[in-house]
Write a protein that holds these residues in place. Sequence first.
Motif, short mmCIF file in Angstrom:
data_model
loop_
_atom_site.label_atom_id
_atom_site.label_comp_id
_atom_site.label_asym_id
_atom_site.label_seq_id
_atom_site.Cartn_x
_atom_site.Cartn_y
_atom_site.Cartn_z
N GLY A 224 8.03 30.33 -27.83
CA GLY A 224 7.36 29.42 -26.87
C GLY A 224 5.96 28.41 -27.16
N GLY A 225 5.25 27.98 -26.10
CA GLY A 225 3.45 27.67 -26.75
C GLY A 225 2.91 28.49 -25.60
N LEU A 226 1.05 27.75 -25.77
CA LEU A 226 0.79 27.79 -24.69
C LEU A 226 0.78 28.16 -23.79
N THR A 227 0.91 29.10 -22.60
CA THR A 227 1.22 29.34 -21.41
C THR A 227 0.28 30.47 -20.57
N ILE A 228 0.11 29.26 -19.65
CA ILE A 228 -0.65 30.23 -18.06
C ILE A 228 0.18 31.10 -17.04
N VAL A 229 -0.51 32.59 -17.75
CA VAL A 229 0.01 32.99 -16.60
C VAL A 229 -1.71 33.78 -15.24
N PRO A 230 -0.85 32.87 -13.69
CA PRO A 230 -1.45 33.37 -13.63
C PRO A 230 -1.98 34.70 -12.49
N ALA A 231 -3.32 34.47 -12.18
CA ALA A 231 -4.03 35.76 -11.56
C ALA A 231 -2.39 37.02 -11.09
N GLN A 232 -2.93 38.36 -11.33
CA GLN A 232 -1.95 39.40 -10.55
C GLN A 232 -0.43 38.55 -10.62
N GLY A 233 0.14 37.84 -11.21
CA GLY A 233 0.74 37.13 -11.86
C GLY A 233 1.90 37.22 -12.92
N THR A 234 3.15 36.16 -12.93
CA THR A 234 3.93 36.67 -13.91
C THR A 234 4.32 35.25 -14.14
N ALA A 235 4.81 34.64 -15.88
CA ALA A 235 5.28 33.67 -16.13
C ALA A 235 6.26 34.19 -16.62
N ILE A 236 7.39 33.19 -17.12
CA ILE A 236 8.65 33.30 -18.10
C ILE A 236 8.46 32.71 -19.11
N VAL A 237 8.49 32.67 -20.46
CA VAL A 237 8.69 32.10 -21.73
C VAL A 237 10.22 32.36 -22.21
N LYS A 238 11.02 31.34 -22.16
CA LYS A 238 12.44 30.90 -23.03
C LYS A 238 12.09 31.07 -24.80
N VAL A 239 13.06 31.64 -24.96
CA VAL A 239 13.14 32.40 -26.65
C VAL A 239 13.86 30.71 -27.15
N THR A 240 13.39 30.03 -27.64
CA THR A 240 14.10 28.84 -28.18
C THR A 240 13.57 28.62 -29.72
N GLY A 241 12.73 27.81 -30.47
CA GLY A 241 12.70 28.31 -31.57
C GLY A 241 12.71 29.59 -32.10
N ALA A 242 12.63 30.69 -31.48
CA ALA A 242 12.15 32.03 -32.24
C ALA A 242 13.82 32.47 -32.03
N ALA A 243 14.73 32.06 -31.73
CA ALA A 243 15.86 32.96 -31.58
C ALA A 243 17.08 32.98 -32.48
N ALA A 244 16.19 32.02 -33.72
CA ALA A 244 17.06 33.04 -34.91
C ALA A 244 16.04 33.98 -35.73
N ALA A 245 14.80 33.86 -35.01
CA ALA A 245 14.51 35.48 -35.87
C ALA A 245 14.92 36.76 -34.87
N VAL A 246 14.94 36.25 -33.36
CA VAL A 246 15.55 37.77 -32.60
C VAL A 246 16.70 37.50 -32.82
N ALA A 247 18.10 36.72 -33.65
CA ALA A 247 19.62 37.29 -33.70
C ALA A 247 18.74 38.33 -35.02
N ARG A 248 18.75 37.78 -35.88
CA ARG A 248 18.37 37.86 -37.29
C ARG A 248 18.45 39.32 -37.13
N SER A 249 17.03 40.00 -36.55
CA SER A 249 16.00 40.92 -36.75
C SER A 249 16.97 41.99 -35.26
N SER A 250 17.74 41.82 -34.28
CA SER A 250 17.70 42.60 -33.76
C SER A 250 18.80 43.53 -33.70
N GLY A 251 18.34 45.23 -33.08
CA GLY A 251 19.10 45.55 -33.65
C GLY A 251 18.60 46.81 -34.55
N GLY A 252 17.75 46.40 -35.27
CA GLY A 252 16.29 46.50 -36.02
C GLY A 252 15.28 47.94 -35.68
N PRO A 253 15.11 48.62 -36.05
CA PRO A 253 13.88 49.50 -35.59
C PRO A 253 12.46 49.04 -35.53
#
Length: 255
Positions: free
Chosen positions: A216-245
């Motif tokens: 994702g990009g720059l994300t503002i996480v509110p005080a005492q709160g949460t935010a969600i970031v989508k895995v888009t451009g990083a999807a290939a890296a996540v798929a390639r390295s999933s299951g690794g140690p």
Amino acid sequence: MTIMGGEELVRIGRRRLIAAGATAVLVAGLVSGCRKAGGADGAPDISSSHFPGVSFRYVGDSPEDETINQILSIANSYRDPVVLRLSFSALDKNHHLLPKVKVSTVFGSDYGNLVAPHGYSYDILRFAGSGEHEVRDVHVTVHQVLPADSPPSGTEEVTTQALDGEGHDVSKFTRFSQVRLTNTNDMPAAVRVVYIVWDQPAHGDTQQAVEATPVGGLTIVPAQGTAIVKVTGAAAAVARSSGGPAVSVKAFQSQ
């Protein structure tokens, strides 16, 4: 003095790692200049000729168990968060220069991507080139220190949790499609997220990040709160390295 935050456990092979605490004692080489900030409440000004409010220490392999290798500890005594632009020279055990080793970073303190809050923070260094496994220390040169555009945030690290497409918690060692960011501070935090793949070094060598992919990009996480970031451009890296140690998902202050 220790680095604030760094509580996320990072499994690397048979080891689990956290960001290493370190005393900041190495005063950087100082060049260039910028406008002033801070100066109140006893905090130093950002000077046009030197930057006494920032100092550094490199920790290649902390004596503490379960620690990330190749950490640059950053101490910022200015009142406000600052953006750094640094460069590094690799040194061997005798503090001799290793001219063929290129030093870069994961969070971007070498090109103004990392915001260092008041207090303690860190970056992760990467080495490449002939002699990369001989590095035992680094010399830090400060090219620029600027007041951050983002307002001051808290001292607790924003934590990450990998999620599947339906928003359920999953392991970061599997494929995931979202990341939940949690900010326990009483003020908002501007952060970026990076997916890191670590190597499996030979005995006696430090472990380093071999891939660092933005999520994702720059994300503002509110005080005492949460935010969600989508895995888009990083999807290939996540798929390639999933299951690794040897992966982690880290959030760091940025602008």
